[in-house]
Each structure stands twice: as C-alpha cells, then as structure tokens.
Design an enzyme around this catalytic site. Structure first.
Site, short mmCIF file in Angstrom:
data_model
loop_
_atom_site.label_atom_id
_atom_site.label_comp_id
_atom_site.label_asym_id
_atom_site.label_seq_id
_atom_site.Cartn_x
_atom_site.Cartn_y
_atom_site.Cartn_z
N LYS A 197 0.84 -1.19 0.00
CA LYS A 197 0.00 0.00 0.00
C LYS A 197 0.88 1.24 0.00
CE LYS A 197 -4.20 -1.57 0.00
NZ LYS A 197 -5.03 -1.33 -1.19
N ASP B 3 -0.18 -0.26 -4.60
CA ASP B 3 -1.57 0.20 -4.73
C ASP B 3 -1.72 1.51 -3.95
OD1 ASP B 3 -4.27 0.61 -4.88
OD2 ASP B 3 -4.85 -1.27 -3.91
N GLU C 256 -1.23 0.19 -9.03
CA GLU C 256 -2.70 0.21 -8.99
C GLU C 256 -3.21 1.54 -8.44
OE1 GLU C 256 -4.29 -3.49 -7.52
OE2 GLU C 256 -5.83 -2.49 -6.35
N ASP D 105 -8.69 -0.46 -10.17
CA ASP D 105 -9.43 -1.24 -9.17
C ASP D 105 -10.75 -0.52 -8.90
OD1 ASP D 105 -10.40 -2.52 -6.92
OD2 ASP D 105 -8.78 -1.92 -5.58
N LYS E 1 -12.67 -8.28 -8.49
CA LYS E 1 -13.01 -8.60 -7.10
C LYS E 1 -14.39 -9.23 -7.07
CE LYS E 1 -10.12 -5.09 -4.89
NZ LYS E 1 -10.07 -3.89 -4.03
N GLN F 135 -11.10 -7.47 -1.34
CA GLN F 135 -11.92 -6.40 -0.76
C GLN F 135 -11.76 -6.38 0.75
OE1 GLN F 135 -13.54 -4.32 -3.22
NE2 GLN F 135 -13.07 -3.21 -1.35
C1 MUC Z 1 -7.47 -2.60 -2.52
O1 MUC Z 1 -7.07 -3.30 -3.43
O2 MUC Z 1 -7.59 -1.42 -2.73
C2 MUC Z 1 -8.76 -1.25 0.03
C3 MUC Z 1 -9.79 -0.47 -0.37
C4 MUC Z 1 -10.59 -1.27 -1.19
O3 MUC Z 1 -11.64 -0.95 -1.78
O4 MUC Z 1 -10.08 -2.50 -1.30
C5 MUC Z 1 -8.94 -2.61 -0.48
C6 MUC Z 1 -7.79 -3.21 -1.19
MG MG Z 2 -6.80 -1.56 -4.83
#
Ligand code: MUC
Ligand code: MG
Length: 367
Positions: A162, A191, A217, A242, A266, A294
């Site tokens: 992250k 991400d 991402e 995403d 997802k 998620q």
């Molecule tokens: C992600 O991939 O972003 C964090 C916020 C969301 O919507 O999913 C998670 C993981």
């Molecule tokens: Mg994401």
C-alpha cells in the site's frame, strides 16, 4: 430451486492487526452474511463487506437494500434465472457488494443442486492459486517484518504494498526496503488507493524504476482524467484499475480512455456473473487481470479463489487471498489455510462454505 427467502445477518469480527491504506482502514470486519434459501431447502451463502470509502455501502445499507428492495424483487425466481435476477437488481444503481453476495449465493445453490463445485462450473482450470499478501501502512521496518513473516510462515513471495502517503518518499523508502529484504525474486506491486496526484505518482514511479514492480494500482484518482492518462501513458509498469473500474462498463471506459492497462477483479463487488463479464471483456481486449481483495474474510476469500482458480487468465498471477489471516477469528467450521504460498479451493458441491453455528451466534449483531 425457487428463491424462498434471503437472510441478511450483520456480524463483527475484530482484526488482530488493522489494515490501513490511503482511502481508509479496517479495524473490525463488520460484514453481512447473506443466505439465500430455496423452496426445496438449499441454502446458498456469501458475505458482503461494506467499504464506504470505495462503494458508499455500509453494513446497515447492505442489510436495508437487500431486505427492502432486492429480496421482494427476486422471491419466487429460480436460481437458474440469474439474468432475470440481475435485471431486477440492476434497477437499483450502486450497492455492488450487496448484489454480488446474492449472485454468489445463487451460484452456491446451483453447485449444490448439481452436486458440483462452483469453481468447476465456472471453468475448472486448477484447484489452487498462488497467494499475494497486501501489506498495509506502517513504518518501513514493520512492513518488512510483516512480509518476512508471511514469506517464512506461509511461503508467500508476492506482495502488494500500500502506497499513497505524503510525502511519497516514505512509500518509496518502504518499497526499497522490501525489495532489499525480500530479494530479486519476490514479486512486488503497489496500490495507491488514489492517494497521490498524477505528478506525485510519476515522480514515485521514476524513483522506483529499479525495483522491478510488476503492477501499479490506482495511484491517483481516475476522476483526474487528463492527469491519469498522462501518468499511464508514460509508465512502463502495467497500471491496474481497481475502484475506478467496478463494472464492465467502467472497465471499457478506463481502458479505452487510456487511464488503465490492467484490471483488478473482485468477486466481492462483481460476484461470479459480473466477474466473468469483466474477465471475458479483458481477455477479448488482451488486457491482464489480477484477483483483488476487498479485505475479505474467509467466506469472501473462498469465493475469490473459487473464481480465480477456475480460469487460466485469473490463475496466472497470484491472487490477493491472505488478509483474513489478520482477523482474530472467522465463521467457517474449518478455517482456510495457506501452505507453500498457495490457497486451494474447497472440495465438494457448491462453494464448500460450512458456517460454525457457535461462531455465528457469537459474532452476529442482530440478536
Ligand atoms: C485494494 O485493493 O484497494 C482497500 C480499499 C478497497 O476498496 O479494497 C482494499 C484493497
Ligand atoms: Mg486496490
């Protein structure tokens, strides 16, 4: 296989270690268990995770939209009439995880009725996926320690890091520390959850050019349309959409607009039916996909691996399947386990979800 009732059960299970990222954080899994009952006694099960910072849904809104709007619209339809079910659900805009949970519960019913696994019905490509672990915000040393623990304990060698903090240099330092600690063979991608501007993202990517990132991402918002196109056009790292591409139509828009070059699928938001639409769209266009997370609990993770293992394109890269390990407990009678860096689908008819009644009684919030 006519739908006789839909149960929505809010439950809360604390995280041992909260996950923090640029758009928010999760300390407790306050999810909704969705159970679709048929007239002949089958029960399809899935979970809906409210993520207000991504979809605007809350636990209360998921329960309300299913109980008040969706259930009355689908009672009496057969589990085989999924297109009609979706036609009715789509009269209401938004509410992706509520719709997805109903969809996956219907697939669970179909699998049970046929005596076949959902993963097999979807495509049956393989019975497992390599696991990618999401590493949330923390000081760089703690992020490295977490990644090493997942490598040493579970054999995981793919990590989604992250990023999206300010100044961006702290994320660059964390990624560099991870690469140095994990070595050249670990797969790393980042991400940003829209945390940076396009120019911050460009600078960060340039400073990480030697780190061999596999994907980047949602580094900046897709709503910054020209900035995002400018960013995607100049980077050689495939850029995943995403939260900006949560439906097939958004996928088309982001890809054709040059705002993304890869897609996160997802199941928590597109179920199995919508996820297949997105997958086939990406395959038709020649665009790579990753099975995203998620911040799913074990039920959601089981759904993700059932879908991801079912298709050759989704099984190609590691799927994000491990963050349930940060929860203190879950609802399954037999917990999921990650071994040698892989997670297997559940054998048996349907999705193989077996809820522990004692755990459900302990964590449900409606009684
Ligand atoms: C992600 O991939 O972003 C964090 C916020 C969301 O919507 O999913 C998670 C993981
Ligand atoms: Mg994401």
């Amino acid at each position: 296989m006519k739908i006789a009732a839909v149960e929505t059960i809010p439950f809360a299970i604390p995280f041992r270690k909260p996950l923090r990222f640029a758009s928010g954080g999760v300390h407790t899994a306050e999810h909704v268990l969705v159970r679709v009952h048929t007239e002949d006694g089958l029960i399809g099960t899935a979970e809906a995770p409210p993520r207000p910072y991504t979809y605007g849904e809350t636990q209360e809104s998921i329960v309300a939209v299913i109980d008040k709007i969706f259930t009355p619209q689908i009672l009496g339809l057969s589990a085989l009439e999924r297109e009609t079910v979706h036609d009715r659900l789509d009269r209401t805009v938004g509410n992706p995880t509520a719709k997805a949970a109903i969809d996956m519960a219907l697939w669970d019913i179909l699998g049970q009725a046929a005596g076949m696994s959902v993963s097999g019905l979807l495509g049956g490509f393989t019975d497992r996926m390599r696991v990618s672990h999401m590493v949330g915000f923390a000081p760089a040393e703690a992020m490295v320690a977490e990644a090493e623990r997942f490598r040493d304990t579970y054999g995981v060698t793919t990590f989604k890091v992250k990023v999206g903090r300010r100044p961006y240099t702290q994320d660059v330092e964390a990624c560099r520390a991870l690469r140095e600690a994990l070595g050249p063979d670990a797969e790393l991608y980042i991400d940003g959850n829209r945390g940076w501007t396009a120019s911050e993202s460009a600078r960060a990517l340039r400073e990480m050019a030697d780190l061999g990132l596999v994907f980047a991402e949602e580094l900046c918002p897709a709503d910054d349309v020209l900035g995002r196109r400018w960013l995607v056009a100049q980077t050689t790292v495939p850029f995943i959409a995403d939260e900006s591409a949560t439906r097939a139509a958004d996928v088309t828009r982001e890809l054709l607009g040059g705002s993304a070059t890869a897609i996160s699928i997802k199941t928590a938001r597109t179920g199995f039916t919508g996820s297949q639409r997105v997958l086939h769209e990406c395959e038709g266009l020649g665009v790579e996909v990753v099975m995203g997370n998620q911040i799913d609990g074990q039920l959601g993770t089981l759904c993700t691996v059932a879908f991801g293992a079912a298709h050759r394109t989704t099984a190609r890269y590691a799927g994000e399947l491990s963050n349930f390990l940060d929860m203190t407990d879950d609802l399954l009678t037999e917990p999921l386990t990650i071994e040698a860096g892989t997670l297997r689908i559940r054998e048996g008819a349907g999705l193989g979800i077996d809820i522990d009644p004692d755990k459900l009684a302990r964590y449900r919030q409606d009684r």
